[in-house]
Design a protein around this motif. Structure first.
Motif, PDB file in Angstrom:
ATOM      1  N   MET A  59       0.844  -1.182   0.000  1.00  0.00           N
ATOM      2  CA  MET A  59       0.000   0.000   0.000  1.00  0.00           C
ATOM      3  C   MET A  59       0.887   1.243   0.000  1.00  0.00           C
ATOM      4  N   LYS A  60       0.480   2.263  -0.695  1.00  0.00           N
ATOM      5  CA  LYS A  60       1.239   3.501  -0.849  1.00  0.00           C
ATOM      6  C   LYS A  60       1.324   4.268   0.473  1.00  0.00           C
ATOM      7  N   GLU A  61       2.489   4.795   0.755  1.00  0.00           N
ATOM      8  CA  GLU A  61       2.694   5.635   1.934  1.00  0.00           C
ATOM      9  C   GLU A  61       1.970   6.965   1.721  1.00  0.00           C
ATOM     10  N   ILE A  62       1.174   7.376   2.684  1.00  0.00           N
ATOM     11  CA  ILE A  62       0.397   8.610   2.575  1.00  0.00           C
ATOM     12  C   ILE A  62       1.207   9.761   3.163  1.00  0.00           C
ATOM     13  N   SER A  63       1.285  10.828   2.389  1.00  0.00           N
ATOM     14  CA  SER A  63       2.008  12.023   2.799  1.00  0.00           C
ATOM     15  C   SER A  63       1.016  13.169   2.973  1.00  0.00           C
ATOM     16  N   PHE A  64       1.135  13.896   4.079  1.00  0.00           N
ATOM     17  CA  PHE A  64       0.227  15.012   4.326  1.00  0.00           C
ATOM     18  C   PHE A  64       0.371  16.066   3.236  1.00  0.00           C
ATOM     19  N   ARG A  65       1.607  16.399   2.911  1.00  0.00           N
ATOM     20  CA  ARG A  65       1.864  17.453   1.930  1.00  0.00           C
ATOM     21  C   ARG A  65       1.389  17.054   0.523  1.00  0.00           C
ATOM     22  N   ASN A  66       1.611  15.819   0.131  1.00  0.00           N
ATOM     23  CA  ASN A  66       1.312  15.412  -1.248  1.00  0.00           C
ATOM     24  C   ASN A  66      -0.079  14.819  -1.441  1.00  0.00           C
ATOM     25  N   ASP A  67      -0.647  14.214  -0.405  1.00  0.00           N
ATOM     26  CA  ASP A  67      -1.927  13.521  -0.563  1.00  0.00           C
ATOM     27  C   ASP A  67      -3.108  14.238   0.091  1.00  0.00           C
ATOM     28  N   ILE A  68      -2.867  14.900   1.204  1.00  0.00           N
ATOM     29  CA  ILE A  68      -3.973  15.494   1.950  1.00  0.00           C
ATOM     30  C   ILE A  68      -4.102  16.990   1.698  1.00  0.00           C
ATOM     31  N   LEU A  69      -3.010  17.707   1.743  1.00  0.00           N
ATOM     32  CA  LEU A  69      -3.054  19.158   1.554  1.00  0.00           C
ATOM     33  C   LEU A  69      -3.671  19.572   0.209  1.00  0.00           C
ATOM     34  N   PRO A  70      -3.425  18.855  -0.889  1.00  0.00           N
ATOM     35  CA  PRO A  70      -4.084  19.238  -2.156  1.00  0.00           C
ATOM     36  C   PRO A  70      -5.608  19.108  -2.131  1.00  0.00           C
ATOM     37  N   LEU A  71      -6.160  18.438  -1.139  1.00  0.00           N
ATOM     38  CA  LEU A  71      -7.616  18.278  -1.040  1.00  0.00           C
ATOM     39  C   LEU A  71      -8.307  19.498  -0.447  1.00  0.00           C
ATOM     40  N   LYS A  72      -7.531  20.494   0.000  1.00  0.00           N
ATOM     41  CA  LYS A  72      -8.120  21.626   0.714  1.00  0.00           C
ATOM     42  C   LYS A  72      -9.153  22.376  -0.116  1.00  0.00           C
ATOM     43  N   ASP A  73      -8.962  22.477  -1.431  1.00  0.00           N
ATOM     44  CA  ASP A  73      -9.945  23.176  -2.263  1.00  0.00           C
ATOM     45  C   ASP A  73     -11.264  22.403  -2.337  1.00  0.00           C
ATOM     46  N   LYS A  74     -11.177  21.080  -2.467  1.00  0.00           N
ATOM     47  CA  LYS A  74     -12.393  20.267  -2.490  1.00  0.00           C
ATOM     48  C   LYS A  74     -13.107  20.347  -1.143  1.00  0.00           C
ATOM     49  N   LEU A  75     -12.332  20.296  -0.088  1.00  0.00           N
ATOM     50  CA  LEU A  75     -12.920  20.388   1.250  1.00  0.00           C
ATOM     51  C   LEU A  75     -13.609  21.734   1.441  1.00  0.00           C
ATOM     52  N   TYR A  76     -12.968  22.789   0.960  1.00  0.00           N
ATOM     53  CA  TYR A  76     -13.544  24.134   1.081  1.00  0.00           C
ATOM     54  C   TYR A  76     -14.863  24.230   0.311  1.00  0.00           C
ATOM     55  N   ARG A  77     -14.879  23.725  -0.922  1.00  0.00           N
ATOM     56  CA  ARG A  77     -16.117  23.788  -1.715  1.00  0.00           C
ATOM     57  C   ARG A  77     -17.250  23.019  -1.045  1.00  0.00           C
ATOM     58  N   LEU A  78     -16.919  21.865  -0.475  1.00  0.00           N
ATOM     59  CA  LEU A  78     -17.933  21.077   0.218  1.00  0.00           C
ATOM     60  C   LEU A  78     -18.456  21.828   1.441  1.00  0.00           C
ATOM     61  N   ALA A  79     -17.552  22.358   2.243  1.00  0.00           N
ATOM     62  CA  ALA A  79     -17.957  23.094   3.439  1.00  0.00           C
ATOM     63  C   ALA A  79     -18.762  24.344   3.072  1.00  0.00           C
ATOM     64  N   LEU A  80     -18.352  25.045   2.027  1.00  0.00           N
ATOM     65  CA  LEU A  80     -19.059  26.245   1.598  1.00  0.00           C
ATOM     66  C   LEU A  80     -20.462  25.920   1.111  1.00  0.00           C
ATOM     67  N   ARG A  81     -20.603  24.823   0.398  1.00  0.00           N
ATOM     68  CA  ARG A  81     -21.913  24.440  -0.103  1.00  0.00           C
ATOM     69  C   ARG A  81     -22.870  24.104   1.041  1.00  0.00           C
ATOM     70  N   ILE A  82     -22.359  23.577   2.120  1.00  0.00           N
ATOM     71  CA  ILE A  82     -23.212  23.208   3.241  1.00  0.00           C
ATOM     72  C   ILE A  82     -23.486  24.402   4.151  1.00  0.00           C
ATOM     73  N   THR A  83     -22.456  25.205   4.433  1.00  0.00           N
ATOM     74  CA  THR A  83     -22.619  26.300   5.400  1.00  0.00           C
ATOM     75  C   THR A  83     -23.000  27.626   4.766  1.00  0.00           C
ATOM     76  N   PHE A  84     -22.645  27.848   3.524  1.00  0.00           N
ATOM     77  CA  PHE A  84     -22.879  29.117   2.819  1.00  0.00           C
ATOM     78  C   PHE A  84     -22.207  30.291   3.531  1.00  0.00           C
ATOM     79  N   ASP A  85     -21.103  30.024   4.183  1.00  0.00           N
ATOM     80  CA  ASP A  85     -20.372  31.057   4.907  1.00  0.00           C
ATOM     81  C   ASP A  85     -18.885  30.828   4.660  1.00  0.00           C
ATOM     82  N   THR A  86     -18.236  31.792   3.999  1.00  0.00           N
ATOM     83  CA  THR A  86     -16.835  31.603   3.611  1.00  0.00           C
ATOM     84  C   THR A  86     -15.914  31.451   4.819  1.00  0.00           C
ATOM     85  N   ALA A  87     -16.102  32.279   5.834  1.00  0.00           N
ATOM     86  CA  ALA A  87     -15.240  32.187   7.018  1.00  0.00           C
ATOM     87  C   ALA A  87     -15.448  30.850   7.735  1.00  0.00           C
ATOM     88  N   GLU A  88     -16.693  30.442   7.839  1.00  0.00           N
ATOM     89  CA  GLU A  88     -17.017  29.166   8.478  1.00  0.00           C
ATOM     90  C   GLU A  88     -16.406  28.008   7.683  1.00  0.00           C
TER      91      GLU A  88
END
Length: 169
Positions: free
Chosen positions: A1-30
């Protein structure tokens, strides 16, 4: 199984996470706070990364739960997504701009009227471009349930949109 790296595997997901959170909360700061908290929680569970089938599904699930919790606690004061979040060509006429804004607003309104599970599935499939299998893993549903919910959501939005556009209801 591939070694998971925070910088290479998780940090690039921040934009997807932001879009998901924004769609649910409708608040940019939140949404920004939720993404930060999601990344912290994922980092705190770094000893368990090797046991996960999909780190992306894990991150999106945490983000979704945090967003839903905060949205319910706050009874979010929904803001409309403003024009600055949408890129439009400079050649559009004022009428085209108005029509596009009204169409987007109507679709957002119709999407909000769907049950939460259908909203999440539409977000993940249509906006994030996830496969049925990935959506099923993120939401803890079977692929068949995902397909049924997505079909029902699309049909409901199409029916209501047609009624409003055709009859002005």
């Amino acid at each position: 199984m591939k070694e998971i790296s925070f910088r290479n595997d998780i940090l690039p997901l921040k934009d997807k996470l932001y879009r998901l959170a924004l769609r649910i909360t409708f608040d940019t700061a939140e949404a920004e706070d939720i993404v930060q908290e999601t990344l912290i929680r994922v980092w705190d569970k770094r000893n368990e990364w090797s046991q996960l089938n999909s780190i992306e599904a894990y991150c999106l699930t945490i983000c979704r739960h945090l967003s839903l919790d905060r949205s319910k606690k706050k009874e979010a004061q929904h803001i409309a997504l403003d024009e600055s979040l949408h890129s439009r060509p400079d050649t559009s006429t004022p009428y085209d701009s108005l029509t596009a804004r009204e169409g987007i607003g109507l679709l957002q309104k119709l999407l909000k009227e769907l049950p939460q599970a259908q909203q999440d599935i539409v977000q993940l499939r249509e906006i994030e471009g996830k496969s049925y299998k990935e959506i099923a893993a993120i939401l803890n549903l079977s692929e068949e349930q995902v397909k049924v919910y997505l079909f029902r959501a699309r049909q409901r939005i199409k029916q209501k949109y047609t009624e409003i556009q055709g009859y002005g209801l």
